[in-house]
Design an enzyme around this catalytic site. Structure first.
Site, PDB file in Angstrom:
ATOM      1  N   CYS A 137     -36.836 -18.697  -9.154  1.00  0.00           N
ATOM      2  CA  CYS A 137     -37.404 -17.352  -9.018  1.00  0.00           C
ATOM      3  C   CYS A 137     -38.119 -17.177  -7.680  1.00  0.00           C
ATOM      4  CB  CYS A 137     -38.357 -17.068 -10.172  1.00  0.00           C
ATOM      5  SG  CYS A 137     -39.702 -18.258 -10.326  1.00  0.00           S
ATOM      6  N   HIS A 152     -38.289 -31.154   4.537  1.00  0.00           N
ATOM      7  CA  HIS A 152     -38.585 -29.994   3.679  1.00  0.00           C
ATOM      8  C   HIS A 152     -38.227 -30.300   2.224  1.00  0.00           C
ATOM      9  CE1 HIS A 152     -38.774 -25.910   2.113  1.00  0.00           C
ATOM     10  NE2 HIS A 152     -37.597 -26.145   1.558  1.00  0.00           N
ATOM     11  N   SER A 161     -44.430 -25.272  -3.071  1.00  0.00           N
ATOM     12  CA  SER A 161     -44.444 -24.333  -4.183  1.00  0.00           C
ATOM     13  C   SER A 161     -45.569 -23.314  -4.047  1.00  0.00           C
ATOM     14  CB  SER A 161     -44.609 -25.081  -5.512  1.00  0.00           C
ATOM     15  OG  SER A 161     -43.513 -25.927  -5.751  1.00  0.00           O
ATOM     16  N   GLU A 193     -46.983 -27.988  -8.632  1.00  0.00           N
ATOM     17  CA  GLU A 193     -46.355 -27.655  -9.921  1.00  0.00           C
ATOM     18  C   GLU A 193     -45.161 -28.567 -10.187  1.00  0.00           C
ATOM     19  OE1 GLU A 193     -43.313 -25.931 -10.579  1.00  0.00           O
ATOM     20  OE2 GLU A 193     -42.701 -25.170  -8.633  1.00  0.00           O
ATOM     21  N   GLN A 236     -42.391 -27.922 -12.254  1.00  0.00           N
ATOM     22  CA  GLN A 236     -41.105 -27.310 -12.592  1.00  0.00           C
ATOM     23  C   GLN A 236     -40.064 -27.493 -11.493  1.00  0.00           C
ATOM     24  OE1 GLN A 236     -41.378 -23.143 -13.531  1.00  0.00           O
ATOM     25  NE2 GLN A 236     -39.427 -23.109 -14.598  1.00  0.00           N
ATOM     26  N   ILE A 260     -47.797 -12.853 -19.083  1.00  0.00           N
ATOM     27  CA  ILE A 260     -48.958 -13.754 -19.127  1.00  0.00           C
ATOM     28  C   ILE A 260     -48.940 -14.572 -20.409  1.00  0.00           C
ATOM     29  CG2 ILE A 260     -51.475 -13.890 -19.096  1.00  0.00           C
ATOM     30  CD1 ILE A 260     -51.493 -11.267 -17.544  1.00  0.00           C
ATOM     31  N   GLY A 261     -48.602 -13.924 -21.527  1.00  0.00           N
ATOM     32  CA  GLY A 261     -48.519 -14.638 -22.796  1.00  0.00           C
ATOM     33  C   GLY A 261     -47.509 -15.766 -22.741  1.00  0.00           C
TER      34      GLY A 261
END
Length: 394
Positions: free
Chosen positions: A39, A72, A82, A87, A89, A165-166
């Site tokens: 994303c 990189h 990130s 993070e 992921q 957010i949830g």
């Protein structure tokens, strides 16, 4: 290697979406490459020497080459590139993208080497430093706060809101192995189907929004993260719910501040979480020098690995070149022996002269040409050019 890179630092998500490619179509068109799309980024790694070999519109991409591109990738796998430093992921995304290209037989020895190294570096960094410790998103900070103050073991958690957010809160709960420690998790959302989807992912229970007040009586921890334009929980709603921690991370607020007057309620807001997030982010940033040291250590190791690959290819090519000459000259010698026009001794003598003459001729020809154009005369470069020019033929 050449890297085409576009990420959140340069483009908003809406523009990155337009740069995304269909993986199957991409790999049908290109070889010797790995496509990484998340994303927050679109990156394409090509095992080529120059841009002319890439039939793609590069105007919207930043272009990194050689060591810069490799470094990189190592930094990316370590979480330093990130949006949220450290993070986890991204490491899984790199691995998934590499395995996809590998499965389609689109990688090369070089790409295999650098991607496996990047995955190793990412794992080592997270094992030897604290770059990924402490929640820095509001969702993870909410779960961390609940865990520190009240604990999660054998608790009933009510999550109000199944939006963006949830979902972040749900992800943070999932990362803490909710099956093993949380007694039950309940998801309430105005759109029941969304609550149901999120509850399924968490092995939880979805409820309709009109059952919210009833669910509050069973909840030990309430995390509210709706997109409602008005407050959804008031002092009256919580009078008889028992001892409860409420973490309100909605903007605007979901919970009326008068709730603080209830002795059995502990209310925390997004402002409390920001302090936790900022402190955790500060701690992560303090780990960056350690991470960079590991990256440079592994980069030096990687350069040695790549050099070995180049030497292996060099030896293989030179062996093929020599073998092609030998076979051709042997064929000539065998034909002469069949005709019996010359003695075996004379034929062997001619064979050895022709064999050495051909090698010397190719060497001299390339050396003279390189000298004429002011190029280096390193043996490795000379032999490489001989192999390329002769295409291993005599």
């Amino acid at each position: 290697m050449i890297l085409l890179k576009a990420d959140y630092k340069k483009y908003p998500t809406s523009k990155l979406e337009k740069l995304r490619m269909d993986e199957d179509e991409f790999y049908e068109k290109f070889d010797g490459c790995v496509l990484l799309q998340t994303c927050n980024r679109v990156e394409i790694y090509f095992d080529v020497d120059n841009l002319d070999e890439i039939d793609i519109d590069v105007d919207k991409f930043d272009i990194l080459e050689g060591d810069e591109a490799v470094l990189h990738l190592l930094r990316l796998a370590s979480g330093l590139e990130s949006m949220i430093v450290g993070e986890d992921q991204i490491l899984g995304q790199i691995k998934k993208s590499y395995l996809k290209a590998k499965e389609l037989k689109k990688t090369t020895k070089f790409l295999d080497t650098i991607f496996l190294k990047a995955i190793h570096v990412g794992q080592r960094v997270r094992s030897e430093t604290k770059i990924n410790e402490g929640g820095v998103s509001i969702g993870s900070a909410a779960v961390e706060l609940a865990e520190k103050i009240f604990g999660l073991k054998n608790k009933n958690v009510l999550l109000i809101g199944a939006g963006e957010i949830g979902t972040l809160v749900a992800k943070a709960l999932k990362e803490r192995h909710i099956k093993a420690i949380i007694k039950a998790i309940i998801i309430a959302n105005r759109t029941y189907e969304r609550a149901e989807r999120l509850a399924k992912e968490l092995s939880g229970i979805a409820i309709h929004f009109d059952k919210l007040k009833e669910a509050l009586k069973y909840a030990d921890i309430v995390i509210s993260a709706t997109g409602a334009p008005h407050q959804i929980l008031t002092k009256e709603d919580l009078v008889d719910v028992g001892e409860t921690i409420i973490i309100d991370i909605a903007n605007p607020r979901d919970v009326d501040d008068s709730v603080r007057e209830l002795p059995h309620i502990k209310l925390f807001t997004i402002d409390d979480l920001k302090l936790i997030s900022e402190e955790n982010l500060k701690k992560r940033k303090e780990e960056i020098p350690k991470v960079e040291k590991i990256i440079m250590e592994e980069f030096e190791n990687l350069k040695r690995q790549i050099k070995k690959l180049e030497i292996q290819d060099f030896i293989k090519n030179f062996t093929t070149y020599i073998e092609s000459i030998r076979r051709k000259e042997v064929e000539k010698a065998v034909n002469m022996l069949k005709n019996k026009n010359k003695s075996p001794e004379e034929i062997l003598e001619n064979f050895s002269k022709a064999f050495s003459k051909k090698i010397i001729y190719d060497f001299v020809n390339v050396i003279e040409e390189r000298h004429l154009h002011g190029k280096d005369l390193f043996v490795e470069e000379v032999i490489k050019e001989i192999c390329e020019k002769t295409k291993y033929s005599s």
